[in-house]
Structure formats: structure tokens, C-alpha cells
Design a protein around this motif. Sequence first.
Motif, mmCIF file in Angstrom:
data_model
loop_
_atom_site.group_PDB
_atom_site.id
_atom_site.type_symbol
_atom_site.label_atom_id
_atom_site.label_comp_id
_atom_site.label_asym_id
_atom_site.label_seq_id
_atom_site.Cartn_x
_atom_site.Cartn_y
_atom_site.Cartn_z
ATOM 1 N N THR A 169 0.819 -1.205 0.000
ATOM 2 C CA THR A 169 0.000 0.000 0.000
ATOM 3 C C THR A 169 0.859 1.263 0.000
ATOM 4 O O THR A 169 0.377 2.333 -0.358
ATOM 5 N N MET A 170 2.130 1.129 0.354
ATOM 6 C CA MET A 170 3.026 2.286 0.363
ATOM 7 C C MET A 170 3.321 2.786 -1.052
ATOM 8 O O MET A 170 3.852 3.877 -1.223
ATOM 9 N N LEU A 171 2.959 2.011 -2.067
ATOM 10 C CA LEU A 171 3.047 2.513 -3.442
ATOM 11 C C LEU A 171 2.165 3.752 -3.615
ATOM 12 O O LEU A 171 2.413 4.582 -4.479
ATOM 13 N N LEU A 172 1.139 3.875 -2.766
ATOM 14 C CA LEU A 172 0.237 5.027 -2.830
ATOM 15 C C LEU A 172 0.706 6.193 -1.951
ATOM 16 O O LEU A 172 -0.018 7.169 -1.789
ATOM 17 N N SER A 173 1.910 6.111 -1.417
ATOM 18 C CA SER A 173 2.411 7.188 -0.553
ATOM 19 C C SER A 173 2.609 8.484 -1.319
ATOM 20 O O SER A 173 2.774 9.538 -0.728
ATOM 21 N N TRP A 174 2.562 8.434 -2.625
ATOM 22 C CA TRP A 174 2.732 9.627 -3.446
ATOM 23 C C TRP A 174 1.450 10.435 -3.571
ATOM 24 O O TRP A 174 1.479 11.591 -3.956
ATOM 25 N N VAL A 175 0.308 9.849 -3.266
ATOM 26 C CA VAL A 175 -0.982 10.499 -3.504
ATOM 27 C C VAL A 175 -1.167 11.674 -2.536
ATOM 28 O O VAL A 175 -1.119 11.483 -1.326
ATOM 29 N N PRO A 176 -1.363 12.874 -3.075
ATOM 30 C CA PRO A 176 -1.567 14.036 -2.197
ATOM 31 C C PRO A 176 -2.772 13.841 -1.285
ATOM 32 O O PRO A 176 -3.806 13.336 -1.700
ATOM 33 N N GLY A 177 -2.600 14.234 -0.043
ATOM 34 C CA GLY A 177 -3.693 14.171 0.914
ATOM 35 C C GLY A 177 -3.816 12.873 1.675
ATOM 36 O O GLY A 177 -4.173 12.883 2.842
ATOM 37 N N ILE A 178 -3.514 11.745 1.029
ATOM 38 C CA ILE A 178 -3.620 10.466 1.747
ATOM 39 C C ILE A 178 -2.271 9.768 1.905
ATOM 40 O O ILE A 178 -2.126 8.900 2.752
ATOM 41 N N GLY A 179 -1.289 10.128 1.088
ATOM 42 C CA GLY A 179 -0.011 9.423 1.111
ATOM 43 C C GLY A 179 0.722 9.513 2.432
ATOM 44 O O GLY A 179 1.204 8.503 2.957
ATOM 45 N N ASP A 180 0.809 10.709 2.989
ATOM 46 C CA ASP A 180 1.530 10.872 4.248
ATOM 47 C C ASP A 180 0.816 10.192 5.412
ATOM 48 O O ASP A 180 1.454 9.485 6.199
ATOM 49 N N PRO A 181 -0.502 10.350 5.540
ATOM 50 C CA PRO A 181 -1.187 9.593 6.589
ATOM 51 C C PRO A 181 -1.069 8.071 6.398
ATOM 52 O O PRO A 181 -1.017 7.334 7.377
ATOM 53 N N LEU A 182 -1.006 7.599 5.140
ATOM 54 C CA LEU A 182 -0.818 6.159 4.920
ATOM 55 C C LEU A 182 0.505 5.693 5.521
ATOM 56 O O LEU A 182 0.578 4.616 6.121
ATOM 57 N N PRO A 198 5.940 -4.299 7.877
ATOM 58 C CA PRO A 198 7.395 -4.503 7.787
ATOM 59 C C PRO A 198 8.099 -3.237 7.285
ATOM 60 O O PRO A 198 7.715 -2.667 6.259
ATOM 61 N N PHE A 199 9.122 -2.790 8.039
ATOM 62 C CA PHE A 199 9.762 -1.504 7.785
ATOM 63 C C PHE A 199 10.400 -1.416 6.406
ATOM 64 O O PHE A 199 10.084 -0.526 5.623
ATOM 65 N N TRP A 200 11.343 -2.292 6.076
ATOM 66 C CA TRP A 200 12.079 -2.151 4.814
ATOM 67 C C TRP A 200 11.212 -2.345 3.576
ATOM 68 O O TRP A 200 11.344 -1.594 2.613
ATOM 69 N N PRO A 201 10.305 -3.316 3.565
ATOM 70 C CA PRO A 201 9.406 -3.376 2.405
ATOM 71 C C PRO A 201 8.551 -2.114 2.283
ATOM 72 O O PRO A 201 8.328 -1.618 1.176
ATOM 73 N N SER A 202 8.100 -1.570 3.403
ATOM 74 C CA SER A 202 7.322 -0.331 3.362
ATOM 75 C C SER A 202 8.143 0.805 2.783
ATOM 76 O O SER A 202 7.664 1.564 1.934
ATOM 77 N N VAL A 203 9.390 0.919 3.218
ATOM 78 C CA VAL A 203 10.272 1.982 2.713
ATOM 79 C C VAL A 203 10.532 1.782 1.216
ATOM 80 O O VAL A 203 10.516 2.736 0.437
ATOM 81 N N GLY A 204 10.751 0.554 0.812
ATOM 82 C CA GLY A 204 10.990 0.271 -0.608
ATOM 83 C C GLY A 204 9.812 0.667 -1.487
ATOM 84 O O GLY A 204 9.978 1.356 -2.496
ATOM 85 N N TYR A 205 8.613 0.240 -1.096
ATOM 86 C CA TYR A 205 7.423 0.603 -1.864
ATOM 87 C C TYR A 205 7.160 2.108 -1.813
ATOM 88 O O TYR A 205 6.722 2.714 -2.790
ATOM 89 N N MET A 206 7.434 2.709 -0.658
ATOM 90 C CA MET A 206 7.283 4.152 -0.508
ATOM 91 C C MET A 206 8.183 4.880 -1.511
ATOM 92 O O MET A 206 7.754 5.795 -2.214
ATOM 93 N N ALA A 207 9.439 4.459 -1.588
ATOM 94 C CA ALA A 207 10.406 5.086 -2.489
ATOM 95 C C ALA A 207 9.986 4.913 -3.953
ATOM 96 O O ALA A 207 10.085 5.855 -4.747
ATOM 97 N N ILE A 208 9.494 3.737 -4.303
ATOM 98 C CA ILE A 208 9.047 3.489 -5.684
ATOM 99 C C ILE A 208 7.894 4.427 -6.039
ATOM 100 O O ILE A 208 7.883 5.053 -7.101
ATOM 101 N N GLY A 209 6.916 4.539 -5.158
ATOM 102 C CA GLY A 209 5.772 5.412 -5.412
ATOM 103 C C GLY A 209 6.179 6.874 -5.544
ATOM 104 O O GLY A 209 5.749 7.575 -6.462
ATOM 105 N N PHE A 250 9.212 8.083 -6.255
ATOM 106 C CA PHE A 250 10.071 8.224 -7.433
ATOM 107 C C PHE A 250 9.219 8.361 -8.687
ATOM 108 O O PHE A 250 9.439 9.247 -9.515
ATOM 109 N N GLY A 251 8.212 7.513 -8.812
ATOM 110 C CA GLY A 251 7.306 7.579 -9.966
ATOM 111 C C GLY A 251 6.578 8.904 -10.049
ATOM 112 O O GLY A 251 6.424 9.478 -11.129
ATOM 113 N N ARG A 252 6.146 9.416 -8.907
ATOM 114 C CA ARG A 252 5.459 10.706 -8.896
ATOM 115 C C ARG A 252 6.370 11.816 -9.390
ATOM 116 O O ARG A 252 5.978 12.636 -10.206
ATOM 117 N N TYR A 253 7.612 11.858 -8.906
ATOM 118 C CA TYR A 253 8.516 12.936 -9.307
ATOM 119 C C TYR A 253 8.863 12.853 -10.796
ATOM 120 O O TYR A 253 8.935 13.879 -11.465
#
Length: 167
Positions: free
Chosen positions: A101-114, A124-135, A137-140
Motif C-alpha cells: 500500500t506504500m506505493l500510494l504514498s505519493w498520492v496528495p492528501g492520503i499518502g503521508d497519513p498512509l 514490515p519496515f524495509w518493504p514499506s520503505v521500498g514501496y514508498m520510495a518506488i511510489g 520516485f514515480g510521482r517525481y
Amino acid sequence: MIESAVLWLLKILAAPSVGLTSVFLISFVSATLLPLGSEPAVFAVVKANPAMFWPAILVATLGNTLGGIVDYWIGYRAKVAFAKERKSRWFHWLAKYGAKTMLLSWVPGIGDPLCTLAGWLHLPFWPSVGYMAIGKFGRYIFMTATLLYVPDGWWKWLGDMSSRMFG
């Protein structure tokens, strides 16, 4: 007082000599629960120097991901604050799909609360960070590349209209 502090910080960060530093700091701060967008900073650096496309994208991704990690740890430590939200659909959804679900961390308004809720649920911390970074990166990449295709004349027109409307 807060508004003047934010304006002072933005003025300092707008200095051309701090380009990537500004991108990092703005991306980091905007990933926390503060309402600040980092895409304009990334776009400004890339527009001023197109050779900085990939460095700016990577620095913004790093800053925004680190800010997401801060959100994760805030959530990890804040079980009591979110106890009443436990029955919401977000918790069930996050629990069901996990770190992906951290792939959606890029979505304005809901990403940070996610990111915060992911920490609260102890995903799990590292998988969450990995998916967060992918999401993020794609947004930028998407936002910066899209903004670069807008003709320069449009930006000038927008600036002229803004100055007429807001003085």
C-alpha cells in the motif's frame, strides 16, 4: 508567527546556490504531515538546469522517502492516538494489502497519513520503505516530465495573470 517563519524558510530555500539542498529539504518537509508541495521546487531546479533532471528526481525521492519514514515512526509510536481510527476502512485495507500500500504514498492528501498508519500497524519496515520510495520516485518523474512539456509561454502567461490578479 508560523506564516512568517515559513515565508522566511521558503525565501532562504529559493536561493539559486542551494538548489538540490532546497529540493531535499522541501521534499522532506512536504512528506511529513505539513501541507507543502515539493513538485514546484523540483520543477524549478530542472527548468533552470535541465541537466539536473535525474539528480533532482533522486534527491527529491530521497527527501520525500525519509519524510515518509518519519511519518512511519510517528505512527509506530502513536498507537493511542489512532486507537479510535482502528475501525476505519483504512486500517482494514492496510492490514489486508500490507507494505504494498506504500506505493500510494505519493498520492496528495492520503499518502503521508498512509505512511503514518503503516507504522502504527507495524507493517514490515524495509518493504514499506521500498514501496514508498518506488511510489514517490514515480510521482517525481511523472510530475517533472509533464511540467517540462508545458510551453514556456504558458508559464509567462500564468505569471502575468497571477500578478494582475494578486498585485
